[in-house]
Scaffold this motif. Sequence first.
Motif, PDB file in Angstrom:
ATOM      1  N   PHE A 109       0.838  -1.196   0.000  1.00 47.16           N
ATOM      2  CA  PHE A 109       0.000   0.000   0.000  1.00 47.16           C
ATOM      3  C   PHE A 109       0.877   1.253   0.000  1.00 47.16           C
ATOM      4  O   PHE A 109       1.583   1.517   0.974  1.00 47.16           O
ATOM      5  N   GLU A 110       0.794   2.010  -1.060  1.00 46.28           N
ATOM      6  CA  GLU A 110       1.675   3.169  -1.228  1.00 46.28           C
ATOM      7  C   GLU A 110       1.374   4.303  -0.262  1.00 46.28           C
ATOM      8  O   GLU A 110       2.198   5.205  -0.088  1.00 46.28           O
ATOM      9  N   ASP A 111       0.200   4.280   0.368  1.00 44.00           N
ATOM     10  CA  ASP A 111      -0.160   5.386   1.251  1.00 44.00           C
ATOM     11  C   ASP A 111       0.366   5.217   2.680  1.00 44.00           C
ATOM     12  O   ASP A 111       0.128   6.079   3.528  1.00 44.00           O
ATOM     13  N   ILE A 112       1.087   4.140   2.968  1.00 47.30           N
ATOM     14  CA  ILE A 112       1.697   3.988   4.293  1.00 47.30           C
ATOM     15  C   ILE A 112       2.756   5.081   4.447  1.00 47.30           C
ATOM     16  O   ILE A 112       3.669   5.212   3.637  1.00 47.30           O
ATOM     17  N   LYS A 113       2.634   5.870   5.523  1.00 41.27           N
ATOM     18  CA  LYS A 113       3.489   7.047   5.684  1.00 41.27           C
ATOM     19  C   LYS A 113       4.797   6.752   6.400  1.00 41.27           C
ATOM     20  O   LYS A 113       5.710   7.570   6.399  1.00 41.27           O
ATOM     21  N   GLY A 114       4.904   5.585   7.012  1.00 43.51           N
ATOM     22  CA  GLY A 114       6.132   5.208   7.695  1.00 43.51           C
ATOM     23  C   GLY A 114       5.982   3.828   8.284  1.00 43.51           C
ATOM     24  O   GLY A 114       4.865   3.383   8.587  1.00 43.51           O
TER      25      GLY A 114
END
Length: 251
Positions: A109-114
């Motif tokens: 998932f590319e929207d994981i921020k960290g």
Amino acid sequence: MAVYDVMDNAETIQFEGNKVGILISHGFTGTTQSMKPLAEAYAKEGYTVICPRLAGHGTSPEDMENSTEQDWIQSIEEGYHWLKDRCEIIFAVGLSMGGTLALYISETFEDIKGVIPMNAAIEIPEMERLPSETEDRYIDAIGSDIKKEGVEELAYQKTPVQAITALSRLMENVKRRLNGVHCPIMLFVSDEDHVVPPSNAELIFDKVFSEHKEIVHLENSYHVATLDYDQDLIIERSLEFFQMYAQAKNS
């Protein structure tokens, strides 16, 4: 199909808070009990938190014997989607195989921020050899590798060999796709770990494509560092990580 009771303190942990979500994963043969101090600390700061009970865990070794890496992935993805319905920003955190699953989520998932893997497993040669070397269904327990006296991890008292094969497949899958991790990463690694070789942290560090990456060495904890002497350090540094990158993405 057999139905298994869930152990006390092994249930999924959920806290609804603000628009920043923290997805937490426990480890192989373990339970959410090992991650509860982190979940509660994050929730106290106002974050929305979920730590799913992974399929086959927190019930019985016989239940785990019939679960696979796809079941564990489904458990953690369900946690991700629960947060996605409530939050604008999501971080992934995990211990041991939970760290492996946190990396998987960050690859997928590319929207994981960290992502914060703790003693994450992508290569355990000694364990990977076991299925071919034994005819037994179970081997000894691997839980409660904790330096702090009087602290016990809620985990199975024996390890299904069939599940080790599934773990090996998961590790290989995640290792192969590490260059798909682009978000900031903070790796915690215990200098003395009797379950996952500490060299795993360097392997992950070298292969991820994250611009911002850091390794934090835990000098006073064994494998289950979330219940060990360095627990406060892990909480403090991870909260700093969330604050830094949540703000950065909001600016």
